[in-house]
Design a protein around this motif. Structure first.
Motif, PDB file in Angstrom:
ATOM      1  N   LYS A 118       7.504  10.608 -23.721  1.00  0.00           N
ATOM      2  CA  LYS A 118       6.172  11.067 -23.310  1.00  0.00           C
ATOM      3  C   LYS A 118       5.186  10.939 -24.470  1.00  0.00           C
ATOM      4  N   GLU A 119       5.620  11.298 -25.676  1.00  0.00           N
ATOM      5  CA  GLU A 119       4.755  11.184 -26.851  1.00  0.00           C
ATOM      6  C   GLU A 119       4.363   9.733 -27.102  1.00  0.00           C
ATOM      7  N   THR A 120       5.345   8.827 -27.019  1.00  0.00           N
ATOM      8  CA  THR A 120       5.078   7.417 -27.250  1.00  0.00           C
ATOM      9  C   THR A 120       4.060   6.894 -26.248  1.00  0.00           C
ATOM     10  N   GLU A 121       4.241   7.265 -24.973  1.00  0.00           N
ATOM     11  CA  GLU A 121       3.287   6.855 -23.933  1.00  0.00           C
ATOM     12  C   GLU A 121       1.897   7.421 -24.241  1.00  0.00           C
ATOM     13  N   PHE A 122       1.864   8.664 -24.690  1.00  0.00           N
ATOM     14  CA  PHE A 122       0.590   9.303 -25.021  1.00  0.00           C
ATOM     15  C   PHE A 122      -0.113   8.552 -26.162  1.00  0.00           C
ATOM     16  N   TYR A 123       0.630   8.256 -27.232  1.00  0.00           N
ATOM     17  CA  TYR A 123       0.029   7.557 -28.372  1.00  0.00           C
ATOM     18  C   TYR A 123      -0.427   6.154 -27.994  1.00  0.00           C
ATOM     19  N   ASP A 124       0.305   5.504 -27.091  1.00  0.00           N
ATOM     20  CA  ASP A 124      -0.060   4.147 -26.679  1.00  0.00           C
ATOM     21  C   ASP A 124      -1.264   4.120 -25.748  1.00  0.00           C
ATOM     22  N   LYS A 125      -1.424   5.143 -24.902  1.00  0.00           N
ATOM     23  CA  LYS A 125      -2.460   5.084 -23.859  1.00  0.00           C
ATOM     24  C   LYS A 125      -3.576   6.110 -24.032  1.00  0.00           C
ATOM     25  N   GLN A 126      -3.251   7.401 -24.006  1.00  0.00           N
ATOM     26  CA  GLN A 126      -4.280   8.439 -23.947  1.00  0.00           C
ATOM     27  C   GLN A 126      -5.023   8.674 -25.254  1.00  0.00           C
ATOM     28  N   LEU A 127      -4.386   8.453 -26.372  1.00  0.00           N
ATOM     29  CA  LEU A 127      -5.013   8.767 -27.653  1.00  0.00           C
ATOM     30  C   LEU A 127      -6.328   8.007 -27.860  1.00  0.00           C
ATOM     31  N   LYS A 128      -6.359   6.728 -27.509  1.00  0.00           N
ATOM     32  CA  LYS A 128      -7.584   5.927 -27.661  1.00  0.00           C
ATOM     33  C   LYS A 128      -8.711   6.486 -26.798  1.00  0.00           C
ATOM     34  N   VAL A 129      -8.371   6.905 -25.587  1.00  0.00           N
ATOM     35  CA  VAL A 129      -9.367   7.474 -24.670  1.00  0.00           C
ATOM     36  C   VAL A 129      -9.974   8.733 -25.293  1.00  0.00           C
ATOM     37  N   LEU A 130      -9.120   9.611 -25.837  1.00  0.00           N
ATOM     38  CA  LEU A 130      -9.601  10.861 -26.441  1.00  0.00           C
ATOM     39  C   LEU A 130     -10.475  10.596 -27.664  1.00  0.00           C
ATOM     40  N   MET A 131     -10.109   9.596 -28.465  1.00  0.00           N
ATOM     41  CA  MET A 131     -10.879   9.305 -29.684  1.00  0.00           C
ATOM     42  C   MET A 131     -12.207   8.611 -29.367  1.00  0.00           C
ATOM     43  N   ASN A 132     -12.263   7.853 -28.272  1.00  0.00           N
ATOM     44  CA  ASN A 132     -13.521   7.214 -27.875  1.00  0.00           C
ATOM     45  C   ASN A 132     -14.519   8.235 -27.335  1.00  0.00           C
ATOM     46  N   GLY A 133     -14.013   9.268 -26.691  1.00  0.00           N
ATOM     47  CA  GLY A 133     -14.874  10.347 -26.222  1.00  0.00           C
ATOM     48  C   GLY A 133     -15.502  10.117 -24.862  1.00  0.00           C
ATOM     49  N   ALA A 134     -16.158  11.158 -24.352  1.00  0.00           N
ATOM     50  CA  ALA A 134     -16.859  11.124 -23.070  1.00  0.00           C
ATOM     51  C   ALA A 134     -17.958  12.176 -23.106  1.00  0.00           C
ATOM     52  N   THR A 135     -18.883  12.076 -22.162  1.00  0.00           N
ATOM     53  CA  THR A 135     -20.041  12.976 -22.130  1.00  0.00           C
ATOM     54  C   THR A 135     -19.842  14.077 -21.093  1.00  0.00           C
ATOM     55  N   PHE A 136     -20.158  15.304 -21.500  1.00  0.00           N
ATOM     56  CA  PHE A 136     -20.018  16.476 -20.624  1.00  0.00           C
ATOM     57  C   PHE A 136     -21.201  17.408 -20.815  1.00  0.00           C
ATOM     58  N   PHE A 137     -21.433  18.250 -19.795  1.00  0.00           N
ATOM     59  CA  PHE A 137     -22.299  19.402 -19.974  1.00  0.00           C
ATOM     60  C   PHE A 137     -21.388  20.499 -20.514  1.00  0.00           C
ATOM     61  N   VAL A 138     -21.729  21.067 -21.661  1.00  0.00           N
ATOM     62  CA  VAL A 138     -20.900  22.084 -22.306  1.00  0.00           C
ATOM     63  C   VAL A 138     -21.631  23.426 -22.252  1.00  0.00           C
ATOM     64  N   THR A 139     -20.925  24.446 -21.751  1.00  0.00           N
ATOM     65  CA  THR A 139     -21.463  25.799 -21.674  1.00  0.00           C
ATOM     66  C   THR A 139     -20.620  26.687 -22.574  1.00  0.00           C
ATOM     67  N   LEU A 140     -21.264  27.392 -23.474  1.00  0.00           N
ATOM     68  CA  LEU A 140     -20.568  28.252 -24.429  1.00  0.00           C
ATOM     69  C   LEU A 140     -20.525  29.679 -23.897  1.00  0.00           C
ATOM     70  N   GLY A 141     -19.308  30.254 -23.854  1.00  0.00           N
ATOM     71  CA  GLY A 141     -19.139  31.654 -23.436  1.00  0.00           C
ATOM     72  C   GLY A 141     -19.669  31.919 -22.047  1.00  0.00           C
ATOM     73  N   THR A 142     -20.449  32.994 -21.920  1.00  0.00           N
ATOM     74  CA  THR A 142     -20.994  33.386 -20.614  1.00  0.00           C
ATOM     75  C   THR A 142     -22.431  32.904 -20.434  1.00  0.00           C
ATOM     76  N   SER A 143     -22.886  32.046 -21.324  1.00  0.00           N
ATOM     77  CA  SER A 143     -24.255  31.530 -21.265  1.00  0.00           C
ATOM     78  C   SER A 143     -24.512  30.811 -19.938  1.00  0.00           C
ATOM     79  N   GLU A 144     -25.736  30.873 -19.477  1.00  0.00           N
ATOM     80  CA  GLU A 144     -26.143  30.159 -18.262  1.00  0.00           C
ATOM     81  C   GLU A 144     -26.597  28.747 -18.614  1.00  0.00           C
ATOM     82  N   LYS A 145     -26.893  28.530 -19.892  1.00  0.00           N
ATOM     83  CA  LYS A 145     -27.451  27.269 -20.360  1.00  0.00           C
ATOM     84  C   LYS A 145     -26.332  26.324 -20.820  1.00  0.00           C
ATOM     85  N   SER A 146     -26.409  25.064 -20.377  1.00  0.00           N
ATOM     86  CA  SER A 146     -25.423  24.090 -20.848  1.00  0.00           C
ATOM     87  C   SER A 146     -26.140  22.970 -21.598  1.00  0.00           C
TER      88      SER A 146
END
Length: 188
Positions: free
Chosen positions: A59-87
């Protein structure tokens, strides 16, 4: 190590003991016959592992071969901190040294991976028959260094066409696999 850790066979001149290269426990040949690479311990060529460790290593080998690049490239999200209404619209990615979750927008956060206590992937499209679901966000909690305080962040995939929703879903799927691997390795 007088007996096999799995089947309880007694070791003697005929039944030799073998050590799993991952967990170090003693097993007979049958219970420690899997040979899998273990790069995180500098075994590039396949080495002897017990069945349980071999599964995690695969599972680790598969993760390093496939998912790691996706995580390092990143993606865009609306991020909300705590109980804030603002993202805030932020790019979320794994740092190059794989030790931090980096969030960049108007604000900047670097969350140390070992400080993350829980990750929950949010999905939609669930049907009672187990139909297709897709990841639309995540909630993570982490400890603030030097404090016992837990901070919660909510990540929501952007509905905006300028942000690639498919990329966000792929990133969340990779994060889900990373989390499972992290918790499995912590349990060992």
């Amino acid at each position: 190590c007088p007996r096999c850790m799995q089947c309880d066979t007694k070791f003697d001149f005929i039944t030799r003991k073998h050590h799993c290269r991952r967990c170090g426990k003693c097993f007979c040949d049958k219970c420690c016959s899997k040979k899998v690479p273990l790069p995180r311990m500098c075994f590039v060529d396949p080495v002897r592992q017990c069945a349980e460790c071999a599964l995690i290593s695969q599972k680790e080998t598969e993760f390093y071969d496939k998912q790691l690049k996706v995580l390092m490239n990143g993606a865009t999200f609306f991020v909300t901190l705590g109980t804030s209404e603002k993202s805030e619209l932020m790019v979320c990615r794994l740092s190059n040294n794989q030790r931090y979750l980096v969030l960049d927008g108007d604000s900047h956060y670097e969350i140390e991976i070992i400080q993350i206590s829980t990750v929950q992937i949010l999905t939609e499209g669930f049907t009672p028959g187990g139909g297709n679901t897709r990841a639309i966000g995540m909630i993570l909690q982490y400890k603030v260094p030097g404090s016992e305080e837990l901070v919660q962040m909510k990540f929501t995939a952007s509905e905006d066409f300028s942000c690639n929703k498919k990329l966000s879903a792929s990133w969340l799927a990779a994060m889900h696999k990373a989390t499972k691997l992290l918790y499995e390795s912590r349990d060992q």
